[in-house]
Design an enzyme around this catalytic site. Structure first.
Site, PDB file in Angstrom:
ATOM      1  N   LEU A 361     -48.569  50.551 -16.928  1.00 52.01           N
ATOM      2  CA  LEU A 361     -48.046  51.775 -16.310  1.00 52.01           C
ATOM      3  C   LEU A 361     -47.334  52.644 -17.330  1.00 52.01           C
ATOM      4  O   LEU A 361     -47.306  53.861 -17.213  1.00 52.01           O
ATOM      5  CB  LEU A 361     -47.052  51.424 -15.202  1.00 52.01           C
ATOM      6  N   GLY A 364     -41.506  51.608 -22.058  1.00 48.44           N
ATOM      7  CA  GLY A 364     -40.166  52.189 -22.168  1.00 48.44           C
ATOM      8  C   GLY A 364     -39.391  51.518 -23.263  1.00 48.44           C
ATOM      9  O   GLY A 364     -39.924  50.691 -24.006  1.00 48.44           O
ATOM     10  N   GLY A 365     -38.139  51.872 -23.355  1.00 51.26           N
ATOM     11  CA  GLY A 365     -37.289  51.314 -24.392  1.00 51.26           C
ATOM     12  C   GLY A 365     -37.115  49.811 -24.271  1.00 51.26           C
ATOM     13  O   GLY A 365     -36.778  49.137 -25.246  1.00 51.26           O
ATOM     14  N   PHE A 366     -37.316  49.281 -23.088  1.00 54.07           N
ATOM     15  CA  PHE A 366     -37.090  47.850 -22.895  1.00 54.07           C
ATOM     16  C   PHE A 366     -38.371  47.030 -22.942  1.00 54.07           C
ATOM     17  O   PHE A 366     -38.331  45.824 -22.989  1.00 54.07           O
ATOM     18  CB  PHE A 366     -36.396  47.600 -21.561  1.00 54.07           C
ATOM     19  N   GLY A 367     -39.492  47.684 -22.872  1.00 51.13           N
ATOM     20  CA  GLY A 367     -40.730  46.922 -22.912  1.00 51.13           C
ATOM     21  C   GLY A 367     -41.807  47.578 -22.082  1.00 51.13           C
ATOM     22  O   GLY A 367     -41.654  48.706 -21.597  1.00 51.13           O
ATOM     23  N   ASP A 481     -28.130  54.664 -17.453  1.00 55.77           N
ATOM     24  CA  ASP A 481     -29.310  55.299 -18.035  1.00 55.77           C
ATOM     25  C   ASP A 481     -29.981  56.222 -17.020  1.00 55.77           C
ATOM     26  O   ASP A 481     -31.177  56.122 -16.769  1.00 55.77           O
ATOM     27  CB  ASP A 481     -30.274  54.234 -18.571  1.00 55.77           C
TER      28      ASP A 481
HETATM   29  N1  ATP Z   1     -41.491  50.457 -10.082  1.00 51.94           N
HETATM   30  C1  ATP Z   1     -42.378  51.225 -10.728  1.00 51.94           C
HETATM   31  N2  ATP Z   1     -43.435  51.740 -10.064  1.00 51.94           N
HETATM   32  C2  ATP Z   1     -44.330  52.531 -10.714  1.00 51.94           C
HETATM   33  N3  ATP Z   1     -44.253  52.848 -12.000  1.00 51.94           N
HETATM   34  C3  ATP Z   1     -43.231  52.375 -12.723  1.00 51.94           C
HETATM   35  C4  ATP Z   1     -42.246  51.523 -12.121  1.00 51.94           C
HETATM   36  N4  ATP Z   1     -41.347  51.210 -13.073  1.00 51.94           N
HETATM   37  C5  ATP Z   1     -41.751  51.811 -14.199  1.00 51.94           C
HETATM   38  N5  ATP Z   1     -42.891  52.513 -14.006  1.00 51.94           N
HETATM   39  C6  ATP Z   1     -43.642  53.298 -14.988  1.00 51.94           C
HETATM   40  O1  ATP Z   1     -43.535  52.681 -16.247  1.00 51.94           O
HETATM   41  C7  ATP Z   1     -43.052  53.600 -17.224  1.00 51.94           C
HETATM   42  C8  ATP Z   1     -42.139  52.885 -18.162  1.00 51.94           C
HETATM   43  O2  ATP Z   1     -40.960  52.526 -17.466  1.00 51.94           O
HETATM   44  P1  ATP Z   1     -39.607  52.206 -18.177  1.00 51.94           P
HETATM   45  O3  ATP Z   1     -38.559  52.305 -17.150  1.00 51.94           O
HETATM   46  O4  ATP Z   1     -39.728  50.952 -18.938  1.00 51.94           O
HETATM   47  O5  ATP Z   1     -39.543  53.329 -19.248  1.00 51.94           O
HETATM   48  P2  ATP Z   1     -38.671  54.600 -19.378  1.00 51.94           P
HETATM   49  O6  ATP Z   1     -37.872  54.822 -18.168  1.00 51.94           O
HETATM   50  O7  ATP Z   1     -39.597  55.659 -19.827  1.00 51.94           O
HETATM   51  O8  ATP Z   1     -37.756  54.233 -20.596  1.00 51.94           O
HETATM   52  P3  ATP Z   1     -36.454  53.335 -20.638  1.00 51.94           P
HETATM   53  O9  ATP Z   1     -36.889  51.928 -20.754  1.00 51.94           O
HETATM   54  O10 ATP Z   1     -35.838  53.848 -21.858  1.00 51.94           O
HETATM   55  O11 ATP Z   1     -35.653  53.581 -19.404  1.00 51.94           O
HETATM   56  C9  ATP Z   1     -42.348  54.694 -16.420  1.00 51.94           C
HETATM   57  O12 ATP Z   1     -42.474  55.921 -17.041  1.00 51.94           O
HETATM   58  C10 ATP Z   1     -43.072  54.686 -15.107  1.00 51.94           C
HETATM   59  O13 ATP Z   1     -44.126  55.610 -15.110  1.00 51.94           O
END
Ligand code: ATP
Ligand code: NAG
Ligand code: NAG
Ligand code: NAG
Ligand code: NAG
Ligand code: NAG
Ligand code: NAG
Length: 673
Positions: A361, A364-367, A481
């Protein structure tokens, strides 16, 4: 009851007899205020919605449909008082129940209840157990007494755990509750019972009019007698609660997890002990064959060989799974207490097609985050793989994750559970079909543009989610965050906050030589540079940036300055507000189609929240009141705006590259004003 040497014809008549006997047996002279059901075949309970009686005579309150509820009542009303001005008489009831669900999770539970009406169509399922709804919960005009068997912890009702029995008056905040189980008669030791274990259990509820005492006792069905010491009891004068004419019955509800709630037998008596339910006559729970209770057909028809084959297959499967678990996952004894929230790696592996790239999907910063479907429940999930190297601090972290998993609010992305492997933690969230908000705000093409109404709705949702984290849960949770990419959109385009608490991962296994600041450039409050302490006001700051981002359709840090300098969105908004060019500030892609008052309100709140002085920022409760129009936000004064521009933001505009990803560590943040 039935021995294998009986002839089939005898069987048939016995069955017939059982059906006849399972009709309620009224005891004459007692005004119908006494009954026993051993199974419900051919009975006429008052049922609603999905409740039904199965052909085998089980009362099925819920049938495995998610987010549903069902009710069943003894049709005639009870007369609880012996004279119009009398008090509620003593009564006793007993019932045998079983809960069948997928996994070791189940939701939500059932209640035995006494209420003035059989009409519960206005009640709500999920955490309200089909007993009340959000608006009448706890209201004394309900006149409801109930005993809840709850398999989910709802902190808003003060639930003690996800497996408890409680005495409820007019609502779901129990007057008294206790973990499920019973006290042994001989040694007084408490023995746990698990509601979602698929075992059949019995409950007795006794009300004593003289002592105004309610005793609730439970025990596994195979225990011959009712334990002497009740599991939970309280003194409560039901004369102050119940009406003279009342109905007795059951309510039950499911949440996201497809659970079935069954009642197998039930008895009631006024002014005397509840009649004994003959347990040998009870129908069987589906997919459950307790030892020694199998029918003779099974015992004779299925040859011993089949059993042996099944047994060996089972053993092989068990050993295989055990091996697999041993090699694939880490499990410490302390984690057992968090059992229900733990997923097996195998399930997550299968759910995501082996963490295939096509299910990715985002990163992100965490994986990496993968989409998946849980094999049994068909629930769509998003699995976030977080790598970690510290063993130390893991217990606290997971304990925190699990406690955070108990947060339930419609503006938070539900955290369903986790799985721990060597060097890796997998977090399982509910899948949000519409993805993250930043894709809509900064995506290309007109089809992704959100209308103003959608944006304002999302902003309000996120504000209420954040208010819940800050003020409405049992602990203060700082999100750390807040940003557009952590706002996910559900199927109805509601904004839901994701990733809460994850930033804490960096707190565990701290490296003393660096200053840890967690968050994302552009959303970081200035005081974080000095103290590094995330607080509710630092979340408010980030929320201010977020609301400006949504209103203006621009990232908090952008490159639009002609000299090629990074420019803070806040500065740009302040410039525009001072020039009075309001129209240019709101996202051009809206093409002027927006509510001017709301947009102005949003900008104002954005600026108030992103004030460099902590004390000048409103609390999330105030923000919510501004957004709801309950209170006017203070006017923006130009001196204050000028001050904002000259203060606080400079260190950020020069030192860091614009980034949309969370940073774990920022060393030597240049502070000072
Ligand atoms: N519960 C979810 N349902 C659908 N898509 C998701 C969900 N969680 C994350 N994603 C998708 O995965 C991507 C990466 O999520 P993640 O939260 O790891 O990254 P981020 O928010 O871009 O960065 P960070 O880790 O710095 O917060 C998101 O941009 C989103 O599109
Ligand atoms: C549950 O009951 C409802 C209503 O009777 C029915 O529509 C639905 O298909 C049933 N669901 C299951 C899983 O049996
Ligand atoms: C019950 O109480 C009401 C008011 O207190 C009184 O008017 C009525 O007479 C009483 N009825 C009986 C049967 O005592
Ligand atoms: C909640 O339940 C009460 C009583 O059944 C009903 O009057 C009310 O309309 C319900 N409220 C909502 C919001 O459904
Ligand atoms: C309780 O319900 C009654 C009637 O439904 C309503 O008038 C009253 O405002 C409610 N009380 C509370 C505290 O919600
Ligand atoms: C219970 O409440 C009723 C009605 O308020 C009252 O008449 C009665 O005395 C109470 N019973 C006890 C034991 O306190
Ligand atoms: C329970 O029912 C069975 C079958 O009808 C009967 O043989 C047995 O005596 C009953 N037990 C009790 C305690 O009534």
């Amino acid at each position: 009851m039935v021995r294998p040497n009986m002839k089939p014809i005898v069987q048939f008549f016995l069955k017939l007899l059982l059906i006849v006997l399972s009709a309620p047996q009224f005891i004459a002279g007692d005004d119908n205020q006494r009954f026993v059901y051993s199974g419900f075949a051919d009975t006429s309970l008052a049922l609603d919605s999905i409740a039904s009686v199965t052909p085998s005579g089980l009362l099925e309150l819920t049938n495995g449909t998610a987010m549903s509820m069902g009710h069943a009542f003894y049709p005639p009303p009870l007369r609880l008082r012996d004279s119009p001005n009398g008090t509620v008489q003593s009564f006793s009831t007993s019932f045998v129940f079983g809960i069948i669900s997928i996994y070791d999770l189940s939701s939500h539970g059932l209640t035995m209840l006494v209420a003035p009406s059989k009409d519960f169509s206005k009640a709500t399922p999920v955490q309200y157990l089909g007993l009340v709804n959000g608006s009448n919960n706890g209201n004394t005009t309900n006149h409801i007494f109930a005993v809840e068997l709850d398999t989910w912890q709802n902190t808003e009702f003060g639930d003690i755990n996800n497996n408890h029995i409680g005495i409820d008056i007019n609502g779901l905040s129990s007057v008294q509750s206790h973990p499920d189980g019973f006290f042994h008669d001989h040694n007084g030791m408490f023995k746990d019972l698990t509601l979602s274990s698929q075992e059949v259990m019995q409950v007795w509820v006794d009300y004593d009019r003289e002592k105004i005492q309610i005793d609730v006792t439970m025990a596994p069905l195979d225990m011959a007698t009712k334990p002497k010491r009740p599991t939970v009891s309280t003194r409560y004068n039901l004369s102050t609660v119940l009406k003279d004419v009342a109905y007795i019955g059951f309510s039950s509800s499911t949440g996201k997890i497809k659970t079935r709630h069954y009642v197998l037998g039930w008895s009631f008596a006024m002014n005397g002990p509840a009649p004994v339910i003959n347990v040998t006559m009870l129908p069987k729970l589906p997919r459950h064959h307790p030892k020694g209770n199998r029918s003779w057909v099974l015992e004779i028809v299925l040859p011993v060989a089949t059993a042996a084959v099944l047994l060996s297959l089972g053993t092989i499967a068990f050993l295989f799974v055990q091996r697999h678990l041993r090699y694939a996952q880490l499990r410490d004894s302390w984690e057992m207490e968090f059992g229900p929230h733990r997923f097996s790696y195998k399930d997550l592996y299968h759910a995501t097609g082996g963490f295939e790239d096509k299910n990715l999907l985002g990163v992100g910063g965490f994986g990496r985050v993968y989409k998946g479907v849980l094999p049994r429940s068909r629930l769509k999930i998003a699995v976030k793989r977080v790598s970690h190297d510290s063993k130390q601090g893991m217990k606290e972290f997971i304990a925190e994750i699990v406690s955070i998993g108990r947060l339930q609010n419609r503006n938070l992305v539900p955290l369903l559970g986790y799985c721990r492997r060597k060097g890796e933690l997998l977090l399982v969230y509910e899948y949000m079909p519409n993805g993250s908000l930043d894709k809509y705000l900064h995506g290309k093409g007109d089809n992704t543009v959100l209308s103003w109404a959608q944006r304002f709705h999302i902003v309000k949702g996120i504000a209420s989610g954040l208010l819940y984290l800050h003020e409405e849960w049992e602990k203060v949770v700082v999100h750390r965050d807040i940003k557009a990419s952590n706002v996910l959109l559900d199927d109805k385009m509601n904004g839901r906050l994701g990733d809460f608490g994850l930033a804490r991962l960096y707190d565990h296994g701290i490296d003393p030589h660096t200053t840890h600041v967690v968050g994302t450039i552009g959303y970081l409050a200035p005081e974080l540079a000095h103290s590094g302490n995330a607080t509710p006001p630092t979340d408010v700051f980030a929320f201010g940036m977020f609301i400006l981002e949504v209103t203006c359709g621009q990232r908090p840090v952008n490159y639009q300055n002609a000299q090629g300098n990074q420019l803070m969105l806040v500065d740009w908004v302040i410039d525009n507000v001072q020039k009075g060019s309001f129209d240019d500030t709101v996202d051009a892609r809206l093409k002027g189609r927006y509510d001017v008052d709301e947009a102005y309100l949003a900008l104002k709140i954005g600026l108030l929240c992103s004030h460099p002085f902590i004390n000048a920022r409103p609390s999330m409760r105030q923000v919510m009141q501004y957004l709801d129009g309950e209170i006017e936000p203070p006017e923006l004064r130009s001196e204050s705006l000028a001050l904002m521009q000259n203060d606080g933001f400079e260190p950020y505009t020069i030192s860091y590259p614009s980034s949309t990803t969370s940073i774990g560590t920022v060393s030597h943040v240049s502070g000072g004003r």
